[in-house]
Scaffold this active site. Structure first.
Site, PDB file in Angstrom:
ATOM      1  CG  ASP A  10       5.463   3.805   1.964  1.00  0.00           C
ATOM      2  OD1 ASP A  10       5.413   4.356   3.084  1.00  0.00           O
ATOM      3  OD2 ASP A  10       4.482   3.742   1.193  1.00  0.00           O
ATOM      4  CE  LYS A  24      -1.313   5.428   7.741  1.00  0.00           C
ATOM      5  NZ  LYS A  24      -0.903   4.964   6.423  1.00  0.00           N
ATOM      6  CG  PHE A  59      -1.877   1.210   1.170  1.00  0.00           C
ATOM      7  CD1 PHE A  59      -2.996   1.198   0.342  1.00  0.00           C
ATOM      8  CD2 PHE A  59      -1.644   2.345   1.938  1.00  0.00           C
ATOM      9  CE1 PHE A  59      -3.853   2.298   0.267  1.00  0.00           C
ATOM     10  CE2 PHE A  59      -2.496   3.440   1.872  1.00  0.00           C
ATOM     11  CZ  PHE A  59      -3.602   3.420   1.043  1.00  0.00           C
TER      12      PHE A  59
HETATM   13  C1  LIG Z   1      -1.106   5.233   5.037  1.00  0.00           C
HETATM   14  C2  LIG Z   1      -0.029   4.861   4.092  1.00  0.00           C
HETATM   15  C3  LIG Z   1       0.163   5.568   2.895  1.00  0.00           C
HETATM   16  C4  LIG Z   1      -0.763   6.685   2.455  1.00  0.00           C
HETATM   17  O1  LIG Z   1      -0.776   7.752   3.333  1.00  0.00           O
HETATM   18  P1  LIG Z   1      -1.994   8.823   3.284  1.00  0.00           P
HETATM   19  O2  LIG Z   1      -1.565   9.862   4.274  1.00  0.00           O
HETATM   20  O3  LIG Z   1      -3.238   8.094   3.648  1.00  0.00           O
HETATM   21  O4  LIG Z   1      -2.040   9.359   1.912  1.00  0.00           O
HETATM   22  C5  LIG Z   1       1.224   5.182   2.080  1.00  0.00           C
HETATM   23  N1  LIG Z   1       2.051   4.187   2.426  1.00  0.00           N
HETATM   24  C6  LIG Z   1       1.895   3.491   3.565  1.00  0.00           C
HETATM   25  C7  LIG Z   1       2.861   2.394   3.907  1.00  0.00           C
HETATM   26  C8  LIG Z   1       0.848   3.789   4.435  1.00  0.00           C
HETATM   27  O5  LIG Z   1       0.671   3.076   5.549  1.00  0.00           O
END
Ligand SMILES: *Cc1c(COP(=O)(O)O)cnc(C)c1O
Length: 400
Positions: free
Chosen positions: A221, A250, A136
Site C-alpha cells: 500500500d 493520494k 491504515f
Molecule cells: C489515505 C490512505 C488510504 C485511504 O485512502 P482514501 O483515499 O482516504 O480512501 C489507504 N492507505 C493508506 C496507506 C493511506 O494513507
C-alpha cells in the site's frame, strides 16, 4: 460572528458529525500557500494529507484539467479514451516491470480492488489475509477489515473475512503468521496514519521472502508513500523490492480523486472480464491531472527537491532544542515530529497561529507532508518559527 464561525455552524447543521468540526476554513490556494476565509495566509505543510503534490493552482495542473474538462469530462468504461491508457502506460514506465493497472477513485477503492484481485489469483486452500497492527488501508468494509487501527475497525465488524494482524516491522512475526493458506500480506512501506512509522531496514525484503516461500501475494500500500513523497517515485524502489500488487492514490493526481491498483506479472492478468469495475474509475479529468503531476515531477526534478528539502527540514528540526521535542523521523518530504507529551493538537494550533499548517496525526506526533514543490527557504521559515511554536504549545516548557 466571524466567517469561520458562521461556516462551522452551517457545517454542523448540514453535514454528518464524523469528522468533528475543523478549526480553519480555507478559501483559496496559490503555490505552497493557502488562505483562510478570514484572509490569513498559511504555508501548507500538510498538502491535504500528502495529496497536493504540486501545491495549489499549479499552471500545469490547471491547464491539463481545464482542457480535459472542456474536451471530454467523462466516458464511463463503456468507451475507451486515450488519457486513461496514457496514464497506465506512464505508470508502467515508472515502475519498470511487466504489469497492468486498474483505476479507481480513492485509496480505499484501490485496496478493495487489490483484495478482490488477490482472492481471484489465490489457489485453493487459501483462506485468510495477513495485515499489520496499527496499519491504515481505508474506511470501506473490505479496506477497514484489513486496517490494524482497532479503534476505527472494531466498531464495524465482523467483516466476514479472516484477517490476522502481526506487529509492524517484525520479520519473524510475519514468518510465523504467513503460510501456504495465506491469500495475501498487506503492508505499507512506512505506516503513514500511525505516525510515519518506518520499519527496520530489510523489512520489505522480509515480506518479499515470506511471500515467495509461501505463495502468498505481497500487496504494498503506497497510497501515501508513492509518487515522489519519499524522494523516490515509489518507496519500494529505494528498498529494491517489487511487490505483487501495488496500490496508489493520494498524491497521484495532485488533488483530483483517483486510485490505482497495479498487478505485476500474473497478478496483472488475474481479473477476468466482468470481475471488477467502477463508473468513474479512469476518469479523463483525473487521468489528465495525474499525467500533469507525473510530467511536472519529472520536468521540475521534484524527486530531488523532496529528498534535499526533506533532509533540510529534518536537519533543521533536529537543531531545535525544546523539552517538548524528542526528535524527527521519516523520509523525504514525509516527516513526523515526535513529542515528549500528548500535545500534538496544541502544536498544530500554535503552528496555525504562526501561519503554518501541520497535522496532529497522533496525540504525540505531528505530521509534516508539504507539496513536493516546497522550497528550501519556505522550510527554513518553518524551522525558524518552530521554537516559538513549541514554546506556546508546551506552555513554556515546564518540563525542562
Ligand atoms: C489515505 C490512505 C488510504 C485511504 O485512502 P482514501 O483515499 O482516504 O480512501 C489507504 N492507505 C493508506 C496507506 C493511506 O494513507
Amino acid at each position: 460572528m466571524s466567517a469561520t464561525t458562521a461556516l462551522q455552524a452551517r457545517f454542523e447543521a448540514a453535514l454528518m458529525p464524523n469528522y468533528g468540526t475543523p478549526p480553519i476554513a480555507l478559501a483559496r490556494g496559490e503555490g505552497n500557500h493557502v488562505w483562510d476565509v478570514e484572509g490569513r495566509r498559511y504555508l501548507d505543510l500538510i498538502a491535504g494529507i500528502a495529496v497536493s503534490t504540486l501545491g495549489h493552482g499549479h499552471p500545469a495542473l490547471v491547464k491539463a484539467v481545464t482542457e480535459q474538462v472542456a474536451t471530454l469530462a467523462h466516458t464511463s468504461n463503456l468507451f475507451l479514451h486515450e488519457r486513461e491508457v496514457e496514464l497506465a502506460e506512464r505508470l508502467l514506465g515508472l515502475l519498470g516491470a511487466q504489469a497492468r493497472v486498474f483505476f479507481a477513485n480513492s485509496g480505499t477503492e484501490a485496496n478493495e480492488a487489490a483484495l478482490k484481485l488477490v482472492k481471484r489469483a489465490a489457489g485453493p486452500g487459501r483462506d485468510h489475509i495477513v495485515s499489520t497492527v496499527a496499519s491504515f488501508h481505508g474506511r470501506t468494509s473490505g479496506a477497514l477489515a484489513i486496517t490494524g487501527k482497532a479503534a476505527i475497525r472494531d466498531p464495524f465488524g465482523p467483516f466476514g473475512m479472516d484477517v490476522r494482524f502481526v506487529p509492524y516491522g517484525d520479520g519473524d512475526a510475519l514468518r510465523e503468521a504467513v503460510d501456504d493458506s495465506t491469500i495475501a500480506v498487506f503492508v505499507e512501506p512506512t505506516q503513514g496514519e500511525a505516525g510515519i512509522v518506518t520499519p527496520p531496514a530489510g523489512y520489505l525484503a522480509d515480506v518479499r521472502e515470506v511471500c515467495d516461500a509461501t505463495g502468498a501475494a505481497f500487496v504494498l500500500d503506497e497510497i501515501q508513500s508513492g509518487v515522489g513523497r519519499t524522494g523516490h517515485w515509489f518507496a519500494h524502489q529505494a528498498a529494491g523490492v517489487l511487490p505483487d500488487v501495488l496500490t496508489l492514490a493520494k498524491g497521484l493526481a495532485g488533488g483530483l480523486p483517483i486510485g490505482a491498483c497495479v498487478g505485476f506479472g500474473r497478478y496483472g492478468e488475474a481479473f477476468a472480464k466482468g470481475d471488477h469495475g467502477s463508473t468513474f474509475g479512469g476518469n479523463p479529468v483525473a487521468a489528465a491531472a495525474a499525467l500533469a503531476v507525473l510530467d511536472t515531477i519529472e520536468r521540475a526534478d521534484l524527486l530531488t527537491n523532496a529528498a534535499r528539502t526533506g533532509e533540510l527540514l529534518a536537519a533543521g528540526v533536529e537543531e531545535v532544542a525544546d523539552p517538548l521535542l524528542l526528535g524527527v523521523r521519516g523520509t523525504g518530504l514525509w516527516r513526523a515530529l515526535l513529542l515528549a507529551e500528548p500535545a500534538a493538537v496544541e502544536v498544530q494550533s500554535a503552528a496555525a497561529r504562526h501561519g503554518f499548517l501541520v497535522n496532529a496525526v497522533a496525540p504525540d506526533i505531528v505530521r509534516v507532508a508539504p507539496p513536493l514543490t516546497i522550497t528550501p527557504g519556505e522550510v527554513e521559515g518553518f524551522v525558524r518559527a518552530l521554537p516559538a511554536i513549541l514554546q506556546e504549545a508546551g506552555g513554556g516548557g515546564q518540563d525542562g
